[in-house]
Design a protein around this motif. Structure first.
Motif, short mmCIF file in Angstrom:
data_model
loop_
_atom_site.label_atom_id
_atom_site.label_comp_id
_atom_site.label_asym_id
_atom_site.label_seq_id
_atom_site.Cartn_x
_atom_site.Cartn_y
_atom_site.Cartn_z
N GLU A 121 0.82 -1.21 0.00
CA GLU A 121 0.00 0.00 0.00
C GLU A 121 0.86 1.26 0.00
O GLU A 121 0.56 2.23 -0.70
N GLN A 124 2.32 1.70 -3.51
CA GLN A 124 1.34 2.16 -4.48
C GLN A 124 0.95 3.62 -4.25
O GLN A 124 0.82 4.40 -5.20
N LEU A 125 0.79 3.99 -3.00
CA LEU A 125 0.42 5.36 -2.67
C LEU A 125 1.53 6.33 -3.04
O LEU A 125 1.29 7.40 -3.63
N TYR A 160 -5.95 3.39 -2.15
CA TYR A 160 -4.75 2.58 -1.90
C TYR A 160 -4.66 1.99 -0.50
O TYR A 160 -3.68 1.32 -0.18
#
Length: 386
Positions: A121, A124-125, A160
């Motif tokens: 996460e 991705q963020l 996300y």
């Protein structure tokens, strides 16, 4: 021997891939992502506070703040674009120290919420922030309620962070967007700003806010993140105040506009009841000035409603008392031909209707306007007579 050799090579390959994956993932796991919530300031544009995203990478020595609330002040058409709602806001990146300097100078507090996100996460963020900064997504049309620096962060977290859910209501039932805005203006002691905002904002801000909608304000976004749950439990791993500041104490009496308008309206009505020449002349001049000013306000309301991209300024029922045609009627106060007497008769009825339906219309009016509407109704009634 061949079979053993093949098994050895396969085992070695799997080991290499595993180590490679761990080395690749390691920087991401060392990422720390936080929400920074900044307290309100003294200026009007600081009244509602601010929020940003902090990304720290201990391996790469990165400590940056991603800020969706910046714009190009050097744009030669800045004021024109701002008034018409066409000003592009953008995502900017600065070092954590540079970001904090402004709040240190202004003595505004900053609270940090470190997010409890998985390595995936975080990766991705962070990648989304970099992508948005480098691509056309960096620029966006600002909307105070529905697309601002805080709602952009909310949307990133929803996308996300797995199972991002707010556990409990963050606002009382039947709270409108206008109620939320009023809370900040009252707390900041800004009654005149509250009056001006109430005059310019139309009925869209009287819609009831949801949990999701209330996150357009940094404090409510912070409350949502506090109560939210992610894939690994509570979304907030650690919360702390990293910069203490002075409280934004109320500096004015929030009833000041109501008191002042009541006094002025009462004085004008009392003078208009007198029959002396000075009183009659003073009343005519006051009437002309009164309808001239309300006409200008009406023109401004109409302009913000129809000629700008400010969605919050549409369907503005303040135009009922601030008719743009008052601007023209003001020049006929002294002679008062037959058509203008009919105009003022209709105006008196309109203002009487507004007072009777004050609490039932789909838009909340500022209570400070009550004495003004009474004055407009009374003077219109008198001007409608020969």
């Amino acid at each position: 021997f061949l079979i053993i050799n093949m098994r050895f090579k396969t085992l070695a390959l799997v080991l290499i891939l595993f180590i490679s994956q761990q080395l690749t993932a390691q920087p991401d796991c060392r990422l720390r992502i936080s929400i920074l919530t900044c307290s309100p300031g003294d200026e009007l544009y600081m009244t509602f506070g601010h929020s940003a995203i902090r990304v720290t990478d201990s391996l790469q020595g990165v400590d940056n703040v991603f800020n969706y609330g910046t714009f190009n002040f050097d744009d030669p058409n800045f004021y024109s674009k701002f008034v018409r709602g066409k000003l592009d806001y953008m995502l900017s990146v600065s070092s954590f120290n540079d970001f904090m300097y402004e709040y240190q100078v202004e003595k505004r507090s900053v609270i940090e919420q470190q997010l409890n996100l998985s390595c995936s996460e975080k990766q991705q963020l962070y990648a989304a922030l970099i992508h948005n900064y480098q691509g056309p997504e960096r620029f966006y049309k600002y909307d105070f309620l529905f697309d601002n620096c805080t709602t952009r962060e909310r949307d990133l977290l929803k996308k996300y962070s797995q199972n991002f859910q707010v556990a409990s209501p963050i606002i009382p039932p039947r709270t409108s967007y206008r109620n939320l805005i009023h809370a900040y203006l009252d707390k900041g002691g800004e009654p005149w700003s509250k009056l001006g905002i109430d005059i310019l904002l139309g009925s869209p801000v009287d819609k009831l806010a949801t949990n999701d909608g209330a996150m357009f304000l940094p404090d409510f976004f912070m409350k949502s993140v506090d109560s939210a749950k992610g894939a690994g439990g509570k979304l907030v791993k650690e919360k702390k105040m990293i910069l203490p500041g002075n409280a934004n104490a109320s500096s004015q009496n929030n009833n000041l506009p109501l008191i002042l308008f009541s006094l002025i309206s009462s004085l004008i009505i009392i003078i208009s009841m007198r029959t002396e020449n000075w009183a009659v002349k003073a009343t005519r001049i006051t009437d002309s000035f009164l309808f001239y000013l309300t006409g200008i306000v009406g023109i401004l309301i109409l302009f913000m409603w129809t000629a700008t991209d400010h969605s919050m300024c549409r369907n503005n029922l303040n135009i009922i008392w601030a008719l743009p045609t008052h601007f023209i009627a003001a020049f006929y106060v002294f002679k008062r031909p037959a058509f203008i007497r009919k105009y003022f008769f209709i105006t008196a009825i309109i203002n009487a209707f507004l007072l009777l339906s004050w609490f039932w219309l789909p838009q909340q009016f500022n209570v400070s306007l009550v004495p003004l509407v009474i004055l407009l109704m009374y003077r219109s009634s008198r001007l409608s007579k020969s």
